[in-house]
Design a protein around this motif. Structure first.
Motif, PDB file in Angstrom:
ATOM      1  N   PHE A  40       1.924  30.311 -43.844  1.00 24.04           N
ATOM      2  CA  PHE A  40       1.644  31.314 -44.862  1.00 24.04           C
ATOM      3  C   PHE A  40       0.935  30.632 -46.015  1.00 24.04           C
ATOM      4  N   SER A  41       0.366  31.434 -46.898  1.00 22.10           N
ATOM      5  CA  SER A  41      -0.264  30.874 -48.096  1.00 22.10           C
ATOM      6  C   SER A  41       0.267  31.585 -49.328  1.00 22.10           C
ATOM      7  N   ILE A  42       0.299  30.858 -50.412  1.00 19.96           N
ATOM      8  CA  ILE A  42       0.546  31.443 -51.724  1.00 19.96           C
ATOM      9  C   ILE A  42      -0.797  31.340 -52.412  1.00 19.96           C
ATOM     10  N   ASP A  43      -1.399  32.482 -52.704  1.00 12.84           N
ATOM     11  CA  ASP A  43      -2.775  32.432 -53.157  1.00 12.84           C
ATOM     12  C   ASP A  43      -3.097  33.488 -54.195  1.00 12.84           C
ATOM     13  N   GLN A  44      -4.287  33.340 -54.736  1.00 12.68           N
ATOM     14  CA  GLN A  44      -4.840  34.333 -55.650  1.00 12.68           C
ATOM     15  C   GLN A  44      -5.998  35.014 -54.943  1.00 12.68           C
ATOM     16  N   ASN A  45      -6.619  35.932 -55.600  1.00 13.03           N
ATOM     17  CA  ASN A  45      -7.700  36.695 -55.002  1.00 13.03           C
ATOM     18  C   ASN A  45      -8.999  35.894 -55.062  1.00 13.03           C
ATOM     19  N   SER A  46      -9.204  35.035 -54.061  1.00 12.09           N
ATOM     20  CA  SER A  46     -10.434  34.260 -53.999  1.00 12.09           C
ATOM     21  C   SER A  46     -10.953  34.270 -52.573  1.00 12.09           C
ATOM     22  N   GLY A  47     -12.238  34.061 -52.450  1.00  3.26           N
ATOM     23  CA  GLY A  47     -12.900  34.176 -51.155  1.00  3.26           C
ATOM     24  C   GLY A  47     -12.341  33.296 -50.069  1.00  3.26           C
ATOM     25  N   ILE A  48     -12.003  32.048 -50.395  1.00  2.00           N
ATOM     26  CA  ILE A  48     -11.535  31.139 -49.356  1.00  2.00           C
ATOM     27  C   ILE A  48     -10.262  31.653 -48.690  1.00  2.00           C
ATOM     28  N   MET A  49      -9.463  32.413 -49.416  1.00  2.00           N
ATOM     29  CA  MET A  49      -8.214  32.897 -48.848  1.00  2.00           C
ATOM     30  C   MET A  49      -8.430  33.979 -47.789  1.00  2.00           C
ATOM     31  N   ASP A  50      -9.629  34.517 -47.713  1.00  2.00           N
ATOM     32  CA  ASP A  50      -9.934  35.454 -46.638  1.00  2.00           C
ATOM     33  C   ASP A  50      -9.876  34.780 -45.271  1.00  2.00           C
ATOM     34  N   ILE A  51      -9.923  33.460 -45.269  1.00  2.00           N
ATOM     35  CA  ILE A  51      -9.745  32.732 -44.008  1.00  2.00           C
ATOM     36  C   ILE A  51      -8.350  33.000 -43.463  1.00  2.00           C
ATOM     37  N   CYS A  52      -7.359  33.065 -44.341  1.00  2.00           N
ATOM     38  CA  CYS A  52      -5.993  33.412 -43.909  1.00  2.00           C
ATOM     39  C   CYS A  52      -5.984  34.797 -43.276  1.00  2.00           C
ATOM     40  N   THR A  53      -6.698  35.714 -43.895  1.00  2.00           N
ATOM     41  CA  THR A  53      -6.785  37.068 -43.347  1.00  2.00           C
ATOM     42  C   THR A  53      -7.411  37.032 -41.959  1.00  2.00           C
ATOM     43  N   ALA A  54      -8.501  36.297 -41.812  1.00  2.00           N
ATOM     44  CA  ALA A  54      -9.194  36.212 -40.523  1.00  2.00           C
ATOM     45  C   ALA A  54      -8.298  35.645 -39.432  1.00  2.00           C
ATOM     46  N   PHE A  55      -7.429  34.711 -39.790  1.00  2.00           N
ATOM     47  CA  PHE A  55      -6.530  34.089 -38.819  1.00  2.00           C
ATOM     48  C   PHE A  55      -5.143  34.742 -38.790  1.00  2.00           C
ATOM     49  N   ARG A  56      -5.015  35.875 -39.467  1.00  2.00           N
ATOM     50  CA  ARG A  56      -3.770  36.647 -39.497  1.00  2.00           C
ATOM     51  C   ARG A  56      -2.568  35.839 -39.987  1.00  2.00           C
TER      52      ARG A  56
END
Length: 182
Positions: A40-56
């Motif tokens: 899991f990630s603890i993140d803010q709203n930044s583009g790189i974190m969309d990688i987490c979304t892509a990998f579910r």
């Protein structure tokens, strides 16, 4: 932590902790690899974190702004937004929605907040810790939490750009900030 633009090195020492932005391992490939392999990630709203979304991968979003852009990757995501104020009064999600109807995507820009005299308040360390505890099941849910989630989803679903997002909101955050869904 990932990213190449960080204010300063962490002052935390532990054999299991790598201050990655300052490590010899830092690379574009490794950025993607680490996020694709994390639990899991603890993140803010930044583009790189969309990688987490892509990998579910599960995202625990903190300090999200604009508040209508909730993180979403899977049903276990949780998030809490920054708090917004006008003249010292917190802005509820409903009021915010009314305001954003006039500014189509203007809330992506700091100038809009400045023009409307909206102050932005970051999440506290306590709020972030409570979100993490909630994720790990250390928070007992109350009946009111289910009702709060439904109210949040009802209000949030009326936002045009992201009406299908069903990201769970931090239960403790809603308990302590009931004005958000008033």
């Amino acid at each position: 932590r990932v990213g190449s633009v960080v204010k300063k090195q962490c002052n935390y020492k532990n054999e299991h902790f790598i201050d990655y932005p300052y490590s010899e391992f830092k690379s574009d490939f490794m950025d993607v690899f680490l996020l694709s392999e994390c639990e899991f990630s603890i993140d803010q709203n930044s583009g790189i974190m969309d990688i987490c979304t892509a990998f579910r991968k599960i995202r625990l979003g903190v300090n999200f702004i604009p508040i209508e852009y909730a993180p979403y990757a899977n049903k276990n995501d949780l998030y809490i937004p920054k708090k917004l104020k006008i003249e010292g009064e917190y802005i509820s999600l409903s009021k915010y929605m009314t305001m954003t109807n006039s500014f189509m995507d203007g809330f992506l820009h700091k100038k809009t907040y400045d023009d409307l005299a909206i102050s932005v308040e970051s999440n506290t360390q306590e709020e972030i810790l409570e979100l993490v505890k909630e994720f790990f099941g250390d928070i007992k849910y109350e009946n009111k939490d289910i009702e709060n989630q439904k109210n949040y989803q009802t209000i949030h679903s009326k936002i045009n750009q992201v009406s299908q997002v069903r990201t769970n909101f931090g239960a403790v955050y809603l308990r302590k900030n009931s004005w958000y869904i008033a």
